[in-house]
Scaffold this motif. Structure first.
Motif, PDB file in Angstrom:
ATOM      1  N   ASP A   1      -4.571  -7.029  -6.327  1.00 25.75           N
ATOM      2  CA  ASP A   1      -3.955  -8.277  -5.873  1.00 25.75           C
ATOM      3  C   ASP A   1      -3.216  -8.136  -4.557  1.00 25.75           C
ATOM      4  OD1 ASP A   1      -4.745  -9.641  -8.221  1.00 25.75           O
ATOM      5  OD2 ASP A   1      -3.065  -8.725  -9.301  1.00 25.75           O
ATOM      6  N   SER A   2      -2.699  -6.946  -4.267  1.00 27.53           N
ATOM      7  CA  SER A   2      -1.878  -6.742  -3.071  1.00 27.53           C
ATOM      8  C   SER A   2      -1.854  -5.254  -2.749  1.00 27.53           C
ATOM      9  CB  SER A   2      -0.444  -7.221  -3.337  1.00 27.53           C
ATOM     10  OG  SER A   2       0.184  -6.350  -4.261  1.00 27.53           O
ATOM     11  N   ILE A   3      -1.267  -4.913  -1.603  1.00 30.00           N
ATOM     12  CA  ILE A   3      -1.214  -3.492  -1.220  1.00 30.00           C
ATOM     13  C   ILE A   3      -0.345  -2.699  -2.203  1.00 30.00           C
ATOM     14  CG2 ILE A   3       0.708  -3.691   0.409  1.00 30.00           C
ATOM     15  CD1 ILE A   3      -0.972  -1.736   2.230  1.00 30.00           C
ATOM     16  N   ASP A   4       0.602  -3.362  -2.861  1.00 28.59           N
ATOM     17  CA  ASP A   4       1.407  -2.680  -3.875  1.00 28.59           C
ATOM     18  C   ASP A   4       0.661  -2.625  -5.202  1.00 28.59           C
ATOM     19  OD1 ASP A   4       3.870  -2.094  -2.391  1.00 28.59           O
ATOM     20  OD2 ASP A   4       3.986  -4.267  -2.213  1.00 28.59           O
TER      21      ASP A   4
ATOM     22  N   LEU B   1     -13.949  12.243  -2.041  1.00 29.61           N
ATOM     23  CA  LEU B   1     -14.445  11.150  -1.183  1.00 29.61           C
ATOM     24  C   LEU B   1     -15.174  10.088  -1.997  1.00 29.61           C
ATOM     25  CD1 LEU B   1     -14.486  10.243   1.734  1.00 29.61           C
ATOM     26  CD2 LEU B   1     -16.696  11.387   2.005  1.00 29.61           C
ATOM     27  N   LYS B   2     -15.925  10.534  -2.991  1.00 33.30           N
ATOM     28  CA  LYS B   2     -16.664   9.578  -3.822  1.00 33.30           C
ATOM     29  C   LYS B   2     -15.700   8.600  -4.497  1.00 33.30           C
ATOM     30  CE  LYS B   2     -20.631  10.977  -5.746  1.00 33.30           C
ATOM     31  NZ  LYS B   2     -21.533  11.675  -6.678  1.00 33.30           N
ATOM     32  N   ASN B   3     -14.593   9.132  -5.028  1.00 35.68           N
ATOM     33  CA  ASN B   3     -13.613   8.249  -5.665  1.00 35.68           C
ATOM     34  C   ASN B   3     -12.974   7.318  -4.646  1.00 35.68           C
ATOM     35  OD1 ASN B   3     -11.900   7.231  -7.762  1.00 35.68           O
ATOM     36  ND2 ASN B   3     -10.257   8.543  -6.977  1.00 35.68           N
ATOM     37  N   ARG B   4     -12.693   7.814  -3.444  1.00 32.41           N
ATOM     38  CA  ARG B   4     -12.083   6.946  -2.420  1.00 32.41           C
ATOM     39  C   ARG B   4     -13.061   5.849  -1.989  1.00 32.41           C
ATOM     40  NH1 ARG B   4      -7.220   8.302  -0.861  1.00 32.41           N
ATOM     41  NH2 ARG B   4      -7.301   7.259   1.159  1.00 32.41           N
ATOM     42  N   ASP B   5     -14.347   6.174  -1.948  1.00 30.72           N
ATOM     43  CA  ASP B   5     -15.352   5.145  -1.638  1.00 30.72           C
ATOM     44  C   ASP B   5     -15.394   4.086  -2.744  1.00 30.72           C
ATOM     45  OD1 ASP B   5     -16.013   6.361   0.730  1.00 30.72           O
ATOM     46  OD2 ASP B   5     -17.804   7.350  -0.049  1.00 30.72           O
ATOM     47  N   LEU B   6     -15.310   4.520  -3.993  1.00 27.14           N
ATOM     48  CA  LEU B   6     -15.327   3.565  -5.107  1.00 27.14           C
ATOM     49  C   LEU B   6     -14.098   2.661  -5.066  1.00 27.14           C
ATOM     50  CD1 LEU B   6     -16.427   5.830  -8.109  1.00 27.14           C
ATOM     51  CD2 LEU B   6     -17.818   4.085  -6.987  1.00 27.14           C
ATOM     52  N   MET B   7     -12.938   3.223  -4.676  1.00 31.15           N
ATOM     53  CA  MET B   7     -11.681   2.457  -4.663  1.00 31.15           C
ATOM     54  C   MET B   7     -11.669   1.403  -3.559  1.00 31.15           C
ATOM     55  SD  MET B   7      -8.566   5.085  -5.481  1.00 31.15           S
ATOM     56  CE  MET B   7      -8.782   6.060  -4.008  1.00 31.15           C
ATOM     57  N   GLY B   8     -12.145   1.756  -2.365  1.00 28.90           N
ATOM     58  CA  GLY B   8     -12.027   0.859  -1.214  1.00 28.90           C
ATOM     59  C   GLY B   8     -10.680   1.032  -0.534  1.00 28.90           C
ATOM     60  N   ALA B   9     -10.456   0.271   0.533  1.00 30.76           N
ATOM     61  CA  ALA B   9      -9.249   0.410   1.351  1.00 30.76           C
ATOM     62  C   ALA B   9      -7.978   0.153   0.535  1.00 30.76           C
ATOM     63  CB  ALA B   9      -9.306  -0.551   2.532  1.00 30.76           C
ATOM     64  N   THR B  10      -6.883   0.839   0.936  1.00 29.57           N
ATOM     65  CA  THR B  10      -5.588   0.710   0.254  1.00 29.57           C
ATOM     66  C   THR B  10      -5.169  -0.745   0.121  1.00 29.57           C
ATOM     67  OG1 THR B  10      -4.938   2.840   1.180  1.00 29.57           O
ATOM     68  CG2 THR B  10      -3.168   1.440   0.347  1.00 29.57           C
ATOM     69  N   ASN B  11      -5.334  -1.501   1.219  1.00 32.26           N
ATOM     70  CA  ASN B  11      -5.013  -2.935   1.196  1.00 32.26           C
ATOM     71  C   ASN B  11      -6.246  -3.700   0.710  1.00 32.26           C
ATOM     72  OD1 ASN B  11      -4.372  -5.570   1.642  1.00 32.26           O
ATOM     73  ND2 ASN B  11      -3.529  -5.236   3.690  1.00 32.26           N
ATOM     74  N   PRO B  12      -6.149  -4.346  -0.455  1.00 32.71           N
ATOM     75  CA  PRO B  12      -7.343  -5.021  -0.999  1.00 32.71           C
ATOM     76  C   PRO B  12      -7.938  -6.062  -0.055  1.00 32.71           C
ATOM     77  CG  PRO B  12      -5.368  -5.601  -2.246  1.00 32.71           C
ATOM     78  CD  PRO B  12      -4.994  -4.478  -1.333  1.00 32.71           C
ATOM     79  N   LYS B  13      -7.114  -6.605   0.866  1.00 32.66           N
ATOM     80  CA  LYS B  13      -7.651  -7.564   1.833  1.00 32.66           C
ATOM     81  C   LYS B  13      -8.652  -6.910   2.774  1.00 32.66           C
ATOM     82  CE  LYS B  13      -3.578 -10.560   1.849  1.00 32.66           C
ATOM     83  NZ  LYS B  13      -2.198 -10.499   2.326  1.00 32.66           N
ATOM     84  N   GLU B  14      -8.546  -5.581   2.911  1.00 31.72           N
ATOM     85  CA  GLU B  14      -9.454  -4.851   3.799  1.00 31.72           C
ATOM     86  C   GLU B  14     -10.524  -4.083   3.026  1.00 31.72           C
ATOM     87  OE1 GLU B  14      -6.645  -2.403   5.892  1.00 31.72           O
ATOM     88  OE2 GLU B  14      -5.647  -4.156   6.730  1.00 31.72           O
ATOM     89  N   ALA B  15     -10.486  -4.185   1.702  1.00 31.65           N
ATOM     90  CA  ALA B  15     -11.424  -3.393   0.885  1.00 31.65           C
ATOM     91  C   ALA B  15     -12.808  -4.031   0.892  1.00 31.65           C
ATOM     92  CB  ALA B  15     -10.893  -3.289  -0.544  1.00 31.65           C
TER      93      ALA B  15
ATOM     94  N   ALA C   1     -16.487  -5.291  -0.146  1.00 33.78           N
ATOM     95  CA  ALA C   1     -16.980  -5.980  -1.341  1.00 33.78           C
ATOM     96  C   ALA C   1     -17.564  -4.966  -2.317  1.00 33.78           C
ATOM     97  CB  ALA C   1     -18.038  -7.002  -0.941  1.00 33.78           C
ATOM     98  N   GLY C   2     -17.307  -5.188  -3.586  1.00 32.85           N
ATOM     99  CA  GLY C   2     -17.875  -4.316  -4.615  1.00 32.85           C
ATOM    100  C   GLY C   2     -17.037  -3.096  -4.933  1.00 32.85           C
ATOM    101  N   THR C   3     -15.946  -2.873  -4.167  1.00 33.81           N
ATOM    102  CA  THR C   3     -15.073  -1.747  -4.484  1.00 33.81           C
ATOM    103  C   THR C   3     -14.072  -2.161  -5.568  1.00 33.81           C
ATOM    104  OG1 THR C   3     -13.514  -2.327  -2.732  1.00 33.81           O
ATOM    105  CG2 THR C   3     -15.282  -0.779  -2.152  1.00 33.81           C
ATOM    106  N   ILE C   4     -13.452  -1.165  -6.187  1.00 32.89           N
ATOM    107  CA  ILE C   4     -12.497  -1.430  -7.276  1.00 32.89           C
ATOM    108  C   ILE C   4     -11.358  -2.312  -6.774  1.00 32.89           C
ATOM    109  CG2 ILE C   4     -10.769  -0.348  -8.783  1.00 32.89           C
ATOM    110  CD1 ILE C   4     -12.722   2.114  -8.918  1.00 32.89           C
ATOM    111  N   ARG C   5     -10.839  -1.991  -5.601  1.00 33.68           N
ATOM    112  CA  ARG C   5      -9.699  -2.774  -5.099  1.00 33.68           C
ATOM    113  C   ARG C   5     -10.122  -4.185  -4.698  1.00 33.68           C
ATOM    114  NH1 ARG C   5      -7.247   2.492  -2.154  1.00 33.68           N
ATOM    115  NH2 ARG C   5      -5.615   3.027  -3.661  1.00 33.68           N
ATOM    116  N   ALA C   6     -11.296  -4.341  -4.122  1.00 35.84           N
ATOM    117  CA  ALA C   6     -11.758  -5.694  -3.783  1.00 35.84           C
ATOM    118  C   ALA C   6     -11.871  -6.526  -5.057  1.00 35.84           C
ATOM    119  CB  ALA C   6     -13.097  -5.633  -3.057  1.00 35.84           C
ATOM    120  N   ASP C   7     -12.311  -5.909  -6.144  1.00 30.73           N
ATOM    121  CA  ASP C   7     -12.589  -6.674  -7.367  1.00 30.73           C
ATOM    122  C   ASP C   7     -11.368  -6.841  -8.272  1.00 30.73           C
ATOM    123  OD1 ASP C   7     -15.166  -6.969  -6.523  1.00 30.73           O
ATOM    124  OD2 ASP C   7     -15.993  -5.373  -7.779  1.00 30.73           O
ATOM    125  N   PHE C   8     -10.427  -5.882  -8.256  1.00 31.63           N
ATOM    126  CA  PHE C   8      -9.350  -5.918  -9.251  1.00 31.63           C
ATOM    127  C   PHE C   8      -7.940  -5.923  -8.675  1.00 31.63           C
ATOM    128  CE2 PHE C   8     -12.815  -3.490 -11.525  1.00 31.63           C
ATOM    129  CZ  PHE C   8     -13.216  -4.565 -12.321  1.00 31.63           C
TER     130      PHE C   8
END
Ligand code: CMP
Length: 140
Positions: free
Chosen positions: A108-111, A83-97, A99-106
């Motif tokens: 580009d798209s759901i793929d 769960l800790k890693n999933r919290d760090l990653m953020g939502a699968t779709n970066p548009k929904e991730a 702020a401050g999560t890996i996906r929000a910051d890095f």
């Protein structure tokens, strides 16, 4: 409980040269890297890893993306690591991730979404075994 989870830094994030920034997030959250390797996946390896998604419409695009360049694969160990890693990653779709999560910051798209992380303890064990023999995982 002390858990292990499988993490993959995907080709987009490797190409962006942010492996170290992502590892720092794991470490600052108390997750230890207990196994790691960089690898160019073959098509068969990527298809096998994502076999649960075989019937999904995005399967072929996912496999093609995952073999578009090398990935960085690691086992993370720590309290509630899945769960800790999933919290760090953020939502699968970066548009929904968030702020401050890996996906929000890095991402580009759901793929091209920068990272993969196991979604359950059961899948973590399967995914870790897919890439690492037990002798290559270093409890510490
Ligand atoms: P990942 O956690 O690696 O697991 C499967 C991947 O499929 C997912 O991240 C996304 O990168 C990708 N994907 C593409 N489209 C979708 C979708 N509609 N739903 C879920 N995953 C998707």
């Amino acid at each position: 409980a002390l858990e292990r989870t499988l993490s993959i830094i995907k080709p987009d994030a490797v190409a962006k040269n942010v492996i170290g920034e992502i590892y720092t997030r794991f470490e600052k959250a108390g997750l230890k890297v207990v196994a790691s390797k960089m690898k160019q996946l073959s098509k068969a390896e990527a298809e096998g890893f994502y076999a649960v998604h075989r019937e999904r419409p995005f399967f072929n695009a996912l496999v093609e993306f995952m073999i578009s360049g090398p990935v960085m694969i690691q086992v993370l160990e720590g309290e509630g690591a899945v769960l800790k890693n999933r919290d760090l990653m953020g939502a699968t779709n970066p548009k929904e991730a968030a702020a401050g999560t890996i996906r929000a910051d890095f991402a580009d798209s759901i793929d091209a979404n920068a990272v993969h992380g196991s979604d359950s303890l059961e899948n973590a064990a399967v995914e870790i075994a897919y890439f690492f023999p037990a002798t290559d995982v270093y409890a510490r």
